[in-house]
Structures are given as C-alpha cells and as structure tokens.
Write an enzyme that holds these catalytic residues in place. Sequence first.
Site: not given
Length: 472
Positions: A265, A444-447
């Site tokens: 994302p 990266d919105h996961r990180v």
Amino acid sequence: MPINVLMPALSPTMEKGNLAKWLKKEGDSVKSGDVLAEIETDKATMEVEAIDEGVLAKILVPEGTADVPVNDLIALIAADGEDPASVQAPAGGGAKAEAPEEAPAPKPDAGAENTTPGGGHKEYARVDTAPQGPATAAKSGEGADGSRVFASPLARRIAKQEGVDIAAVKGSGPHGRIIERDVREALASGTAKGDAKASAKADTGKAPEKPAAKEAAAPQAAKAAGLSADQVKGFFKAGTYEEVPLDGMRRTIAKRLTEAMQVAPHFYLTVDCELDALLKLRTQLNDGAGKSKDGKPLYKLSVNDFVIKAMGLALMRVPTANAVWAEDRILRFDNAEVGVAVAIDGGLYTPVIRQADRKTLSTISNEMKDFAARARAKKLKPEEYQGGVTAVSNLGMYGIKHFTAVINPPQSTILAVGAGEQRVVVRDGAPAIIQAMSVTLSCDHRVLDGALGAELISAFKALIENPMAMLV
C-alpha cells in the site's frame, strides 16, 4: 556415477535463464574452478563453475537455448575413473532431475552424511557470486496423510490467499520443494483448489458456501483482469505497429512492479529542498579535489551523490524507518543500504550502496560511477543490485520537476528526485530567488505510517539544506 550439472538459480526470484554459451566441449577435462558455461538472467550474465574433477561427457542443453527452468539438468560430467562414453542422457534429455514422489522428513543425525537424490548422482550448480546469506529454510507442515510438506514462504502465502491445498501441489524446486510457480500452475489448472474444497467438505461435513457462484465468478474475474494480445491488436490497424517480444528484464520489471503496486500500500510525501548551500559546497569540494597520476580528478561529486548520502544519514536519524516488510514481521537494520536507479537500454538496474551512512561522498561518487558503467554493460553481480532498504530515482536531468516512483520489493521506500531550478520565494517579507528541487518519498504503509514517513523525509530535507552535516 556421473555428476549432474543443473541450471543454477542466480537470484532468489529467478525461475528461468538462457544458456548463452558453453565454454567447454564434450570430452574436455574439467577441474574444480573451471568455467563451464555462461548463463544469462534478466539482468546479468554469470558463469557456472565446476566444483568436481572429471570429463564433460554429455551436454544436454545446447548453447543459445532460452528460458531453461532452474534445476533442469543441462549436462553430465563423468567422474574420475568413469568412462565418458558409458554416460547416458536420461530420458527426456535436459529434463528436470527426477525428484522422489514423496520427500520424507529428514531425521536429525549429526554424524550422517546427506544423501544425493536422483539415483545416487551428485548434483551442483555453483556460480561466481558472493554468498547471498543464509538460505531461506523451507517451512514444513503436514499433508492430509501426515506426511511432511516442504514449501517456500511465498508459495505458502499465495496458497493461503488463493485457497490452494498446499499438500496437493507437486513441487518442482530443489528436492521436490514447492515454489511459487508450482502454486500458480496448480491455481491455473484448478486441481489443487478443488482438492482444498474437497478437504474442507470432508473436515466440516458440508460443502463450502455457494461453491457454484464462486466457480462461476472465477472465469469472469480472469477475463476482467486484462486483455489478450489478440484483443489488444484488434484495436489497431495491421501494419501500423511493430511487435517487440519481451526480454527477461522487461518481463521481470513488469511482474515485480505490478505485484508491488498490488501488494504494497503506497502513500506519497513531497517536500521542496533548497539547494544553494549544497551547490556552493559541491563546487568547493570539486575544486579542491586532488589529481591522480594520470592528471584526472580523484572525484567529481554530483548532486545525486549528496542525495544518496543524505538518504543514508536520514535513515540513521530515523532508525524505525530503516526497515523492510518480511511477510509476518518487520526487519530493522543497523546500516543504511540505498539503491540507486540506473537506466539502461530496455530497463533499469538498482545497484545498492552498502553502508551509505558511513561512506564519504567521494567514495559514494566513485562507487556509483563504477556501478553505472557495469550496469550498462550488464556486468553487475546479483548481490550488487539485490536487497536494500530504500532507493533513489533521479529524473532531474530530464527536466522532470515532480513524479512518484514505485517501490521495488523488498525495499520499503523510494525517493523520487526532480530537477533543480530557480524559484521565487518570500524571505523576510521580500521576494528572493533560490535554487530548489522537489522530492517525493513513496512509502510502504505496512512498514511506515504517515508520521514516520514525514520524519524521514524531513530529516533528508534538513541534511540537503545543511550539507556540512554530511561531512562530520
């Protein structure tokens, strides 16, 4: 017994390669360290070395063969004392070395030697690259019959997402290990997915909810996913275009970046950086550069060298952002590893500056010049362009003011750098002319969350606008 020479995997994502050239002929003696063949991947040409002595008895895959799958048998070497004329090619020529139908779980035994598959033949596929670190161990599970299932983490994740029964998939990886390609082939054929549904029915005592509707929707989803080549060509008049086949590099770029946009994302943060102090310091450092014996400057710094250094230091100032996504966890690093996009004909490389936070500007500059030259000649080694936490993509030399870049997994960020230009700003209540550039950080919105990404790009901006901080 003859020694099997297999098509090597030159990178973790490699599935096929081109056998460009044989450097030994049938009947030639080989010893450990001799180069047998050249293998072309999507991004490099590498050499396969012999690790045993013997005679090259059979070449099973001729040079010039394209798209040879990893672990396919490409040649046979007669071992010391063995008659090369007695060595026979297996049925199917260069087919994949036979793997056991069911690979039993190995029992730990510190004193036992590893047995070799394929009827006692030894196998190897060594290449002239530095070690890639510890190999990823196959995750093990149990099939319906209690047998152990070996599969890569990526294969397991895809199987879980798509509802594929991993135990029903036949592995084509080393020693029967299930890899991504096997799961996707099983998914395309529908066999393993059907097994998964049958298993679910057996376990729960009832059929999965609305299976007919799901099965009917599958072809429609596949049809909506894209157009076939014939459908695309149907929109255009014949003779008005040229068909350009995809080479390995373009195919890999298309696959990886499509997956990146679908899986990671992305969000984007843009700031403007003043360059006046940086350009002044750059001129001073370049003017003060010493000369080599041939009279050339020892270094010539570019704005991009400062950008790389600033990005490395920014990651050290915001260590939580110096991380990557690893499927079920986040990996944080002690050093900053910054990739730099280098355009070549038909694609690009992203060589990685290791420990960019610790290297001097002159070291970064000289290293980048070497990387760029070898990238254009396709002579980079896989370990030189794999990995990294972040990357820099600079299109300023083309006059591009602003753009957004796609993150290249496993990296978690990428910085898009625009052109430096004169701008009018208000300073102390009066208009002033400054040199500035716009940069955009893809995250990266996961990180990284928004606030963390803002901290990182703010730290980068502070270093660019106060470049003397990079020298201490």
